[in-house]
Scaffold this motif. Sequence first.
Motif, PDB file in Angstrom:
ATOM      1  N   ILE A  73       9.888 -43.233  39.305  1.00 51.35           N
ATOM      2  CA  ILE A  73       9.291 -41.887  39.369  1.00 51.35           C
ATOM      3  C   ILE A  73       8.634 -41.530  38.031  1.00 51.35           C
ATOM      4  O   ILE A  73       7.501 -41.046  37.973  1.00 51.35           O
ATOM      5  N   MET A  74       9.388 -41.778  36.953  1.00 51.24           N
ATOM      6  CA  MET A  74       8.902 -41.453  35.617  1.00 51.24           C
ATOM      7  C   MET A  74       7.616 -42.212  35.309  1.00 51.24           C
ATOM      8  O   MET A  74       6.639 -41.633  34.807  1.00 51.24           O
ATOM      9  N   ASP A  75       7.619 -43.489  35.618  1.00 54.09           N
ATOM     10  CA  ASP A  75       6.436 -44.306  35.354  1.00 54.09           C
ATOM     11  C   ASP A  75       5.240 -43.799  36.131  1.00 54.09           C
ATOM     12  O   ASP A  75       4.117 -43.774  35.615  1.00 54.09           O
ATOM     13  N   GLU A  76       5.471 -43.397  37.354  1.00 53.88           N
ATOM     14  CA  GLU A  76       4.363 -42.895  38.172  1.00 53.88           C
ATOM     15  C   GLU A  76       3.748 -41.643  37.553  1.00 53.88           C
ATOM     16  O   GLU A  76       2.523 -41.507  37.483  1.00 53.88           O
ATOM     17  N   LEU A  77       4.606 -40.738  37.089  1.00 54.51           N
ATOM     18  CA  LEU A  77       4.099 -39.507  36.481  1.00 54.51           C
ATOM     19  C   LEU A  77       3.326 -39.800  35.196  1.00 54.51           C
ATOM     20  O   LEU A  77       2.281 -39.200  34.939  1.00 54.51           O
ATOM     21  N   PHE A  78       3.848 -40.729  34.417  1.00 55.66           N
ATOM     22  CA  PHE A  78       3.142 -41.099  33.178  1.00 55.66           C
ATOM     23  C   PHE A  78       1.770 -41.683  33.507  1.00 55.66           C
ATOM     24  O   PHE A  78       0.777 -41.371  32.852  1.00 55.66           O
ATOM     25  N   GLU A  79       1.730 -42.526  34.522  1.00 53.09           N
ATOM     26  CA  GLU A  79       0.453 -43.133  34.914  1.00 53.09           C
ATOM     27  C   GLU A  79      -0.547 -42.074  35.353  1.00 53.09           C
ATOM     28  O   GLU A  79      -1.722 -42.122  35.005  1.00 53.09           O
ATOM     29  N   ARG A  80      -0.053 -41.117  36.124  1.00 54.53           N
ATOM     30  CA  ARG A  80      -0.942 -40.050  36.574  1.00 54.53           C
ATOM     31  C   ARG A  80      -1.490 -39.268  35.383  1.00 54.53           C
ATOM     32  O   ARG A  80      -2.674 -38.935  35.325  1.00 54.53           O
TER      33      ARG A  80
END
Lengths: 208, 208
Positions: free
Chosen positions: B73-80
């Motif tokens: 989840i965290m990685d996805e938000l950072f990518e966004r």
Amino acid sequence: MAVKVLSKGEATRERICGAAERIVLEKGFAATSLEEIMDAANVTKSGFFYHFRDKHDLAKALLQRYVDHDTRIMDELFERADALIDDPLHSYLAFLKMFSEVMDDLPDRHPGCMVASYCYQDQIYHREIREMSAEGVLTWRRRFRERLDAIAKRYPPRAPIDLDALADMNITIVEGGIILDKGRAEKGALPRQVLMLRDLVKTLFAPA
Amino acid sequence: MAVKVLSKGEATRERICGAAERIVLEKGFAATSLEEIMDAANVTKSGFFYHFRDKHDLAKALLQRYVDHDTRIMDELFERADALIDDPLHSYLAFLKMFSEVMDDLPDRHPGCMVASYCYQDQIYHREIREMSAEGVLTWRRRFRERLDAIAKRYPPRAPIDLDALADMNITIVEGGIILDKGRAEKGALPRQVLMLRDLVKTLFAPA
DNA sequence: TGTACATCAGTGAACGCGCGTTCACTGATGTAC
DNA sequence: TGTACATCAGTGAACGCGCGTTCACTGATGTAC
């Protein structure tokens, strides 16, 4: 510091609470058996049930004892800081410094917070426990909020700031820091977090 | 988002884990009986024991599942955030903003963190659990630390700053915020704490 | 100052129920030849 | 294409032990008169 003289019964009760608190903070309430506590406190089963109606009665006593004790400790540190320093901001910063030192001087890791412990246990589903937790947390917030009001008055912050959230952050940092400490099994995370908060508060209010 | 197709057995196992996670985060591991989980997941006792050797085996599975999921989840938000913004500081601030929104959009309160839950349970005394917790927390710290390094490079902070502690503070705020939220039984404390951290980080790095 | 009674602070044994775990057994699906 | 065997994904009943709670009883200390 005036130490209250306890009657025999009160002393036993206190011994039970002390042993129970230590074990409950280590393993959690449900995982702690009454027999363990009795062993550690050197009372028989029936000795225990003379002092507490049932296990839940013990749970309540532990929480109340913890909140009272913690509030007292906090007040003492604030008083000491006030005795040393007149300025609200610098007194607050001194408080945080002393607080971090207390955390650092603990022989072992911080044993944990009873409110936090119950938050992750089914104890939280009992009305009385929930209310005691909520009130404890609000008491703590109020203490910090008063201080922050005085600070914001003398050092108007650049941008408008959510003072309640900042007051809460003191609690957040301690609760979160304890978990960091326990979770990483590495002592020192908690005092470092408190000092970090101190730096941030300083940057926020101290005039450039 | 590619949803992996599960075999019948995998689907049952996943159903058990989902039900178990929800109940364990509510009441704690020791207070959660296997029968409760089986009821909620619609499997018989023996169906459960086909998938897990014993209760402790379930504990491990839940923690691993949680850490993996949370990291993703965290990685996805950072990518966004990175997709929207080039600057490391403003991408970080955007991440914190989005993160607080995710916390705020939860239908109910945040269900809790499995690492924190185990920290206050006797589960933490099992070597494997301790190691998984420690590794999870360190993974999270590393993610934040990388970002902060990039920020500090472009925006040299006024005073020397403990970047590891600041990276940890992201975790601290979430863990502590969840407890505040649960303890005060008042939704919204967690997102507010995240936003407060965002403001502090901004003040710390943003040029006056 | 002595006696009667009440309360305090326990003791020791027994009970019963929930909960984790085991075990022998089974229908459905895959795989080798 | 059919048969034999293995593996997958379970079922249902039984067991045994720990743990919270209860109950009848007791010695020491306080209090009234």
